[in-house]
Design a protein around this motif. Structure first.
Motif, short mmCIF file in Angstrom:
data_model
loop_
_atom_site.label_atom_id
_atom_site.label_comp_id
_atom_site.label_asym_id
_atom_site.label_seq_id
_atom_site.Cartn_x
_atom_site.Cartn_y
_atom_site.Cartn_z
N CYS A 176 0.79 -1.20 0.06
CA CYS A 176 -0.03 -0.04 -0.06
C CYS A 176 0.92 1.27 -0.05
CB CYS A 176 -1.01 -0.14 1.19
SG CYS A 176 -2.03 -1.20 1.05
N PHE A 177 2.06 1.30 0.82
CA PHE A 177 2.88 2.32 0.63
C PHE A 177 3.54 2.58 -0.71
CE2 PHE A 177 7.32 3.56 0.63
CZ PHE A 177 7.43 5.02 1.17
N TRP A 178 3.76 1.68 -1.31
CA TRP A 178 4.29 1.80 -2.79
C TRP A 178 3.53 2.07 -3.63
CZ3 TRP A 178 9.36 2.80 -3.08
CH2 TRP A 178 10.02 2.16 -2.25
N ALA A 179 2.07 1.83 -3.42
CA ALA A 179 0.88 2.16 -4.38
C ALA A 179 0.92 3.72 -4.13
CB ALA A 179 -0.38 1.67 -4.07
N LEU A 180 0.89 4.30 -2.74
CA LEU A 180 0.71 5.73 -2.64
C LEU A 180 2.10 6.55 -3.33
CD1 LEU A 180 -0.03 5.77 1.20
CD2 LEU A 180 -1.52 6.56 -0.92
N TRP A 230 3.07 10.81 -9.75
CA TRP A 230 2.19 11.61 -10.97
C TRP A 230 2.52 13.14 -10.61
CZ3 TRP A 230 -2.85 8.74 -10.45
CH2 TRP A 230 -2.80 7.55 -10.72
N ALA A 231 3.01 13.51 -9.44
CA ALA A 231 3.05 15.02 -9.09
C ALA A 231 4.52 15.44 -9.08
CB ALA A 231 2.26 15.14 -7.66
N VAL A 232 5.38 14.52 -9.34
CA VAL A 232 6.69 15.23 -9.21
C VAL A 232 7.25 15.34 -10.55
CG1 VAL A 232 7.17 13.81 -7.04
CG2 VAL A 232 7.59 12.78 -9.19
N PRO A 233 8.53 16.05 -10.77
CA PRO A 233 9.19 16.35 -12.02
C PRO A 233 9.41 15.02 -12.46
CG PRO A 233 10.12 17.75 -10.43
CD PRO A 233 9.07 16.60 -9.57
N GLU A 234 9.32 15.14 -14.13
CA GLU A 234 9.32 13.97 -14.88
C GLU A 234 10.79 13.15 -14.68
OE1 GLU A 234 9.10 12.59 -19.64
OE2 GLU A 234 8.65 14.73 -18.80
N PHE A 235 11.93 14.01 -14.48
CA PHE A 235 13.14 13.14 -14.37
C PHE A 235 13.17 12.26 -13.04
CE2 PHE A 235 13.78 16.83 -11.55
CZ PHE A 235 14.39 16.21 -10.74
N PHE A 236 12.28 12.48 -12.07
CA PHE A 236 12.22 11.90 -10.93
C PHE A 236 10.93 10.84 -10.88
CE2 PHE A 236 11.25 11.45 -6.26
CZ PHE A 236 12.22 10.81 -5.93
N SER A 237 9.91 11.24 -11.81
CA SER A 237 8.84 10.56 -11.92
C SER A 237 8.61 9.00 -12.25
CB SER A 237 7.61 11.28 -12.39
OG SER A 237 7.84 11.44 -13.87
N VAL A 238 9.76 8.97 -13.41
CA VAL A 238 9.86 7.78 -13.86
C VAL A 238 10.62 6.77 -13.29
CG1 VAL A 238 10.79 6.41 -16.10
CG2 VAL A 238 9.67 8.79 -16.24
N PRO A 239 11.53 6.93 -12.56
CA PRO A 239 12.25 6.14 -11.66
C PRO A 239 11.24 5.72 -10.44
CG PRO A 239 13.66 8.07 -11.69
CD PRO A 239 12.57 8.04 -12.69
N LEU A 240 10.82 6.64 -9.90
CA LEU A 240 9.77 6.43 -8.78
C LEU A 240 8.86 5.41 -9.04
CD1 LEU A 240 9.24 7.15 -5.92
CD2 LEU A 240 7.91 9.04 -6.41
N ALA A 241 8.03 5.76 -10.38
CA ALA A 241 7.14 4.97 -10.79
C ALA A 241 7.45 3.26 -10.78
CB ALA A 241 6.43 5.40 -11.97
N ARG A 242 8.69 3.30 -11.42
CA ARG A 242 9.04 1.72 -11.52
C ARG A 242 9.51 1.18 -10.27
NH1 ARG A 242 13.74 0.99 -15.56
NH2 ARG A 242 13.18 -1.20 -15.01
N MET A 243 10.03 2.03 -9.34
CA MET A 243 10.52 1.38 -8.11
C MET A 243 9.13 1.10 -7.49
SD MET A 243 12.62 3.33 -5.07
CE MET A 243 14.34 3.30 -6.01
N ALA A 244 8.03 1.75 -7.40
CA ALA A 244 6.89 1.53 -6.93
C ALA A 244 6.16 0.50 -7.46
CB ALA A 244 5.96 2.86 -6.99
N GLU A 245 6.52 0.12 -8.78
CA GLU A 245 5.99 -1.14 -9.39
C GLU A 245 6.50 -2.19 -8.64
OE1 GLU A 245 6.26 -0.41 -13.34
OE2 GLU A 245 4.45 0.61 -13.90
N TYR A 246 7.58 -2.37 -8.79
CA TYR A 246 8.48 -3.46 -7.85
C TYR A 246 8.14 -3.45 -6.52
CZ TYR A 246 11.65 -4.27 -11.85
OH TYR A 246 12.42 -4.68 -13.06
N GLY A 247 7.83 -2.42 -5.74
CA GLY A 247 7.68 -2.62 -4.58
C GLY A 247 6.11 -3.17 -4.32
#
Length: 215
Positions: free
Chosen positions: A110-114, A120-137
């Motif tokens: 649930c934390f990684w889902a958040l 979606w709300a952070v700059p693009e250069f950070f959003s892509v790695p964060l989204a991929r990390m969250a998917e793995y999480g």
């Protein structure tokens, strides 16, 4: 090769914390119900270094990422020592100590889902790695939650079953425990474990992503 290195770098944090916090949760629950063994040994800690098993936490997950792209991530940490005889009500409390690990994985999913939603709300250069990390999480925590709920000692689901079964059946069922891990490895390497877990993991992940409105 660069893509593999990036994948390992992004997946490392979710994998390590999914495995180690699972074990720490067992220690916290055991102490709450009367067994201070893990606390006395310094294993009730959020420090991953106290829980990392070089093979189970590092080598196996990395090997799966490198060589088994179609497989689910799998790994384990050093088990937190629990003396069930020191619990206030050993048979009853065993259920809660065992369930604490999968519950921790559910909370982390649930934390990684958040975190995915935050991407979606952070700059693009950070959003892509964060989204991929969250998917793995989300996926690795769903894998560990479902895997550990299988009714096979010494997995958490096996201990939950021992807690719920009548005393005679519980004693007979617990005798499987020395063979539990070899059975699990056979199921893993024959692909049977994946056939059992994949639908359950995907179902769990879909529920979480639906609840948090990710897709």
């Amino acid at each position: 090769m660069n893509a593999l290195i990036q994948t390992i770098a992004i997946a490392a944090l979710p994998v390590i914390f999914a495995i180690t916090l699972h074990e720490a949760a067992h220690g916290y629950a055991a102490r709450h119900f009367g067994d201070p063994t893990a606390w006395q040994l310094g294993r009730i800690s959020l420090n991953p270094l106290r829980h990392i098993d070089p093979i189970g936490t590092i080598v196996i997950p990395v090997a799966i990422l490198l060589f088994s792209a179609g497989s689910f991530l799998f790994g384990y940490a050093k088990p937190v020592p629990v003396d069930f005889t020191r619990l206030r009500n050993p048979k009853r409390d065993m259920l809660w100590v065992a369930a604490a690990g999968p519950a921790a994985n559910l909370l982390m999913a649930c934390f990684w889902a958040l975190m995915f939603k935050l991407s979606w709300a952070v700059p693009e250069f950070f959003s892509v790695p964060l989204a991929r990390m969250a998917e793995y999480g989300i996926i690795i925590n769903c894998v560990l939650m479902v895997l550990n709920l299988l009714p096979l000692p010494p997995l958490d689901g096996g201990r939950i079953a021992v807690s719920l079964l009548p005393h005679r059946l519980a004693w007979q069922f617990s005798r499987i425990e020395p063979w539990g891990f070899p059975i699990l490895l056979v199921l893993l390497f024959t692909g049977i474990l994946g056939d059992i877990l994949n639908p359950l993991v995907l179902f769990s992940a879909q529920i979480i992503t639906t609840i948090f409105g990710l897709y």
